[in-house]
Design an enzyme around this catalytic site. Structure first.
Site, PDB file in Angstrom:
ATOM      1  N   VAL A  70       0.646  -1.236   0.163  1.00 12.94           N
ATOM      2  CA  VAL A  70      -0.246  -0.353   0.207  1.00 12.94           C
ATOM      3  C   VAL A  70       0.802   1.168   0.087  1.00 12.94           C
ATOM      4  O   VAL A  70       1.848   1.610   1.198  1.00 12.94           O
ATOM      5  CB  VAL A  70      -0.837   0.080   1.147  1.00 12.94           C
ATOM      6  CG1 VAL A  70      -1.533   1.274   1.376  1.00 12.94           C
ATOM      7  CG2 VAL A  70      -2.093  -0.935   1.231  1.00 12.94           C
ATOM      8  N   GLY A 115       3.719   4.078   3.571  1.00 17.69           N
ATOM      9  CA  GLY A 115       3.664   3.195   2.588  1.00 17.69           C
ATOM     10  C   GLY A 115       3.713   1.805   4.201  1.00 17.69           C
ATOM     11  O   GLY A 115       4.356   2.156   4.528  1.00 17.69           O
ATOM     12  N   LYS A 116       3.521   0.542   3.155  1.00 21.05           N
ATOM     13  CA  LYS A 116       3.685  -0.717   3.558  1.00 21.05           C
ATOM     14  C   LYS A 116       2.868  -2.090   2.933  1.00 21.05           C
ATOM     15  O   LYS A 116       2.452  -1.632   1.717  1.00 21.05           O
ATOM     16  CB  LYS A 116       2.220   0.152   5.285  1.00 21.05           C
ATOM     17  CG  LYS A 116       2.559  -1.460   6.622  1.00 21.05           C
ATOM     18  CD  LYS A 116       3.690  -0.982   7.217  1.00 21.05           C
ATOM     19  CE  LYS A 116       4.032  -1.368   8.794  1.00 21.05           C
ATOM     20  NZ  LYS A 116       5.084  -0.764   9.166  1.00 21.05           N
ATOM     21  N   GLY A 117       3.502  -2.753   3.572  1.00 19.40           N
ATOM     22  CA  GLY A 117       3.778  -4.092   3.430  1.00 19.40           C
ATOM     23  C   GLY A 117       2.777  -4.974   3.893  1.00 19.40           C
ATOM     24  O   GLY A 117       3.126  -4.942   5.151  1.00 19.40           O
TER      25      GLY A 117
END
Ligand code: NAD
Length: 459
Positions: A70, A115-117
């Site tokens: 994201v 962001g992030k995963g």
């Protein structure tokens, strides 16, 4: 959870809209439109990338593992945020975590976006070879959207420097000849990682608490006594007193936080309880944290949870239920495990006067409101747990310059940065009725709003 972050951002925007000194050029209708645009931009991610990683397990079976990246907002710089490997991670959680990264970087003046995963796996159920494949596939599937100037992932729960090394190597394979050192942070030192990165979040968590309860009070005691603010009273009550501390979670963040508390010479601390996914360990006179760190290093990260294991560790403690750490009679509770740990049903059992959020979003909105009302100081995630991203930024810079700092330089730079943020936020917090979380959000949203406005993103 996402609605909680959105609600506080909206409250911050409302407060800024009322403040006529902020963006004074905007008045009446245009001002309303600009603030409504800001709410729309900040409360939604720029992009959500999703995929199913095709993995051939060692036993020959093929599985498809859901994975996300994201990208919330990049007004301040490339997207930045960890990749969580956890069986219960989901899209909504990753969106919220990316949102928090945007706010965190803005708060601490780190030139990155948010962001992030996420990868929906329990890493304990996969062999190292399978985890290597999962890590490589993640990079293959998302290679076009990540990169040193686009989006820079890092470790999060369930992933660490091993996975970052694998991922960077795969990125280098896919993009031959392109800069790759800054594509991932949290790598091993030999692969271009920064000294001190592993310890950075835990050290930062403890630092925010120590700075507030020691250095800040030392320099502002007389003013704090006069402010008549409920939180100032809570802080003053703890100043120069022996403090009992409980820490939830004993992984990367929790174990370092507990060790910092144990070793701190400036405060009279006792770490009376620590916990992990299996149990709480309690000892009223204080736990031997270095021995527990040694034990977990040899036992798959787990604290001793049986009498035999406790004996083997050489630590004197009582073994209690995992969740008892939250309600133990202590001055300070440091949360370093998961989201939503203090909530509607247990909020009344919390006895700590200060809560420090090492984990992201460990206190629900409802519990947060209740505890603030009681005068409990909550040092929020975006303030307390930014050490990791700050040292990730130093790692990214060192990779660009191919010049590396020693450990002392890293910690000095880390604490200087965090002190700068604390010194800006704390006078406002102790001087007005907002919670510390609200103050941090207002500061962060103010900066983001100004930048979005100046970049012409509100037309
Ligand atoms: P980790 O996987 O190293 O450790 C997690 C710890 O929590 C383990 O000790 C585990 O046993 C324990 N745990 C799991 N479920 C639990 C439960 N129900 N009750 C009590 N303990 C439980 O993870 P970490 O890197 O230490 O991250 C912890 C939190 O901090 C996460 O919320 C993460 O997003 C956040 N965080 C981490 C970093 C970082 O640099 N590692 C940075 C910012 C925020």
């Amino acid at each position: 959870m996402q609605s909680q972050t959105r609600a506080i951002v909206q409250e911050s925007l409302n407060a800024l809209m009322e403040d006529t000194n902020f963006l004074p050029d905007l008045t009446n209708g245009p001002r309303e439109k600009a603030f409504s645009s800001l709410a729309a931009v900040l409360s939604t991610p720029n992009k959500i990338h999703k995929s199913f990683l095709r993995i051939v397990l060692e036993r020959g079976e093929i599985v498809r593992i859901p994975a996300f990246r994201v990208q919330h907002n990049n007004a301040l710089g490339p997207y930045k945020g960890g990749i969580r490997f956890h069986e219960s991670v989901n899209e909504e959680e990753v969106i919220n975590l990316a949102f928090l990264m945007t706010l965190k970087n803005s708060l601490h003046d780190v030139p990155f976006g948010g962001g992030k995963g996420g990868v929906i796996v329990n890493p304990r159920e996969f062999t190292p070879k399978e985890l290597n494949l999962i890590s490589k596939k993640y990079v293959q599937y998302f290679a076009d959207v990540i990169g040193p100037d686009k989006d820079i992932p890092a470790p999060d729960m369930g992933s660490g420097e091993r996975e970052m090394d694998w991922m960077m190597a795969e990125y280098k394979n896919i993009k031959p000849g392109e800069p790759y050192r800054g594509s991932f942070t949290g790598k091993s030192v030999i692969n271009g990682g920064s000294l001190g990165r592993r310890e950075a979040t835990g050290k930062g968590v403890y630092f925010t608490f120590r700075y507030m309860i020691h250095e800040f009070i030392q320099h502002n005691q007389e003013w704090l006594k006069k402010t008549n603010n409920v939180f100032a009273k809570t802080a003053l009550d703890l100043y120069e007193k022996p403090l009992s501390i409980a820490v939830q979670g004993f992984g990367n963040v929790g174990s370092v936080t507990a060790l910092e508390a144990y070793q701190c010479q400036k405060l009279q601390n006792k770490v009376i309880a620590v916990s992990d996914r299996n149990c709480t360990l309690f000892h009223q006179d204080g736990l031997d944290i270095p021995s527990l760190v040694q034990f977990t290093a040899k036992n798959n990260g787990d604290l001793p949870y049986t009498d035999e294991m406790l004996k083997e560790s050489g630590v004197t403690a009582e073994i209690l239920h995992r969740d008892e750490v939250l309600s133990i009679d202590c001055d300070v509770l440091m949360l370093a495990a998961l989201e939503d740990q203090i909530h509607q049903s247990n909020k009344e059992q919390i006895k700590a006067k200060v809560i420090v959020e090492g984990a992201n979003a460990p206190v629900t909105a409802d519990a947060d409101a209740y505890l603030n009302e009681k005068g409990t100081i909550i040092i929020p995630d975006i303030l307390a747990n930014a050490g990791g991203v700050i040292v990730s930024y130093f790692e990214w810079l060192q990779g660009r310059e191919t010049q590396f700092y020693n450990e002392d330089e890293i910690y000095r730079k880390l604490f200087t940065k965090m002190e700068g943020t604390m010194a800006t936020i704390l006078p406002k917090f102790f001087g007005d009725p907002h919670s510390l979380r609200q103050n941090c959000y207002i500061h962060s949203v103010m900066k983001l709003s100004l930048i979005l406005y100046k970049q012409g993103k509100l037309y």
